[in-house]
Design an enzyme around this catalytic site. Structure first.
Site, PDB file in Angstrom:
ATOM      1  CE  LYS A 189      43.842  46.396  39.865  1.00  0.00           C
ATOM      2  NZ  LYS A 189      45.015  45.642  39.375  1.00  0.00           N
ATOM      3  CG  ASP A 199      43.655  45.945  36.125  1.00  0.00           C
ATOM      4  OD1 ASP A 199      44.623  45.249  36.482  1.00  0.00           O
ATOM      5  OD2 ASP A 199      42.503  45.466  36.006  1.00  0.00           O
TER       6      ASP A 199
END
Ligand code: NDP
Ligand code: 2IT
Length: 451
Positions: A130, A170
């Site tokens: 991430k 995201d």
């Protein structure tokens, strides 16, 4: 032969807390997984001896970097960027990029940790990662966002690659931002590769990637209801968020015959007792994504609705709930209220939206409760399919992809049943997802030895 190191859960968590000071979100995510994995590992000495969970909870690497950019007024702005590469035991690191002022190393470490299990659950060969920045896209011009994305990629490019690490979107990162980052990657490296997913359809993107997270979450919810012989027809749904995941979850609920009562953003929630139908969802998509407006403006467009400032929607009675905004947006008190109001099923579209108290309350009440790593995996699953299409240099048809998404969500549901069936008709989906995800990654790590 490694010496046995059979620590108990509290000792393990003490170590995690000590090694990760001021990282509450990361500690929370590890705790939620460890609670289930310690049970599962009780009679499996090799996982203890090889310190597998300890190794998964220590990212392979965390890259932190400075991102400088110039705003429209000519002022130099300095942000921090990160990429957390948590684990690549089963495939290249894979996971989104988040731009939000609340982004910290702790937040990205929790997300990369969760992503590792989620990606394993999809059955596709993807490791967990991430990235992101504390950059706040709100109020920025499109040119400022472009300059920020380019500067961010000017450092990130050296850490990623189609077989190394494949970022996606995201919070705060959608198709536009992926375009700016892909353009900069291509410019620096002179390579057109599948290095990012969520790309535009004209330049290597996959059909249904945009819809996949929200649709997948509702497929998972429908799979859970089916275990009780029920479906979504006529059911009322409370949804938080009004971004990519929330609007597509709402869309699929409506398609399957349910009635969506709420949506929200960081300013508060709207409650529409008439139901938020496809036309209204289209209005929200246009208003939030393209006009970058606020959800409170909904009540001017649809006057039967009300706006409640500064609150989350969990007090509105409903049959099913889908938290689709951000982490820790549904607390213990909210979980109690949902259960007391007769909510039968919760499917998380967001990552870790329910805090640990809330998780324990849902488990104790034995309602149908799916953790994000299971129910929101549809997005990264279609990202995995985008990677396959890029490698093959072709595009699959929409019907094929729709079917693959449904099959993958059904497969994840089945994995949860396999490891989460507690007897007496109760499925602990948290436990099922944690164990199924862990087992795949852990067994790959065992094969590699101590690395
Ligand atoms: P978007 O940026 O499209 O939308 C985010 C939504 O959540 C907005 O409505 C935003 O409100 C709200 N929100 C964000 N941060 C906060 C906050 N701190 N407090 C209250 N509301 C907040 O993001 P996505 O829809 O893509 O992501 C939503 C969630 O889903 C995240 O947890 C993400 O990690 C998860 N997820 C996303 C996937 C994807 O494919 N996009 C895949 C799997 C999970 P506002 O406009 O006011 O900021
Ligand atoms: O949390 C997630 O799964 C995402 N933001 C999507 C990641 C991806 O690589 O598609």
């Amino acid at each position: 032969m490694a010496v046995s190191d059979h620590v108990d859960l509290p000792t393990f968590m003490e170590g995690v807390k000590k090694r990760n000071p001021y990282q509450p979100e990361f500690v929370q995510a590890v705790q939620e997984v460890a609670e289930d994995i310690f049970d599962f590992m009780a009679d499996k000495e090799q996982y203890h001896a090889q310190q597998i969970l300890r190794r998964i909870a220590e990212p392979d690497r965390v890259v932190s970097f400075r991102v400088c950019w110039e705003d429209d007024a000519g002022k130099i702005r300095v942000q921090r960027g990160w990429r957390v590469q948590n684990n690549n035991a089963i495939g290249p690191y894979k996971g989104g990029i988040r731009f939000h002022p609340s982004v910290t190393e702790s937040v990205l470490k929790f997300l990369a940790f969760e992503q590792t299990f989620k990606n394993a659950l999809t059955g596709l060969p993807m490791g967990g990662g991430k990235g992101g920045s504390n950059f706040n896209p709100k109020g920025k011009s499109v040119r400022e966002i472009m300059r920020f994305c380019q500067s961010f990629m000017t450092e990130l490019y050296r850490h990623i690659g189609a077989d190394v690490d494949v970022p996606a979107g995201d919070i705060g990162v959608g198709g536009r931002e992926i375009g700016y980052m892909f353009g900069q990657y291509k410019r620096i490296t002179n390579q057109f590769t599948g290095v990012l997913t969520g790309k535009g359809l004209e330049w290597g993107g996959s059909l249904i990637r945009t819809e996949a997270t929200g649709y997948g979450a509702v497929y998972f919810l429908a799979n859970m209801l089916a275990t009780k012989g029920e479906d979504l027809t006529g059911k009322t749904a409370v949804i938080s968020g009004s971004g990519n995941v929330a609007t597509h979850a709402a869309e699929k609920i409506v398609q399957l015959g349910g009635k969506v009562l709420t949506l929200s953003d960081s300013g508060g929630f709207i409650h529409d007792p008439d139901g938020i139908d496809q036309e209204k969802i289209n209005w929200v998509k246009e208003h939030k994504t393209h006009r970058r407006g606020r959800i409170e403006d909904y009540v001017a467009a649809f006057p039967n609705a009300t706006f409640v400032a500064g609150q989350t929607p969990w007090g509105v009675p409903c049959d099913v709930a889908l938290p689709c905004a951000t982490q820790n947006e549904l607390l213990g008190e909210d979980a109690k209220m949902l259960v007391a109001n007769g909510c039968r099923a919760v499917a998380e579209g967001a990552n870790m939206p329910t805090d640990l108290d809330g998780v324990h309350i849902f488990k104790a009440a034995k309602i149908l409760y799916a953790p994000g790593k299971a129910s929101n995996a549809g997005g990264v699953a279609v990202s995995g399919l985008e990677m396959s299409q890029n490698s093959e240099r072709r595009s699959w048809k929409e019907e094929e992809l729709q079917q693959m998404l449904k099959d993958i969500m059904l497969g994840i549901h089945q994995s949860c049943l396999t490891y989460g069936d507690q007897g007496g008709g109760y499925i602990d989906y948290v436990k099922g997802a944690n164990i199924a995800g862990f087992k795949k990654v852990a067994d790959a790590m065992l094969a590699f030895g101590v690395v």
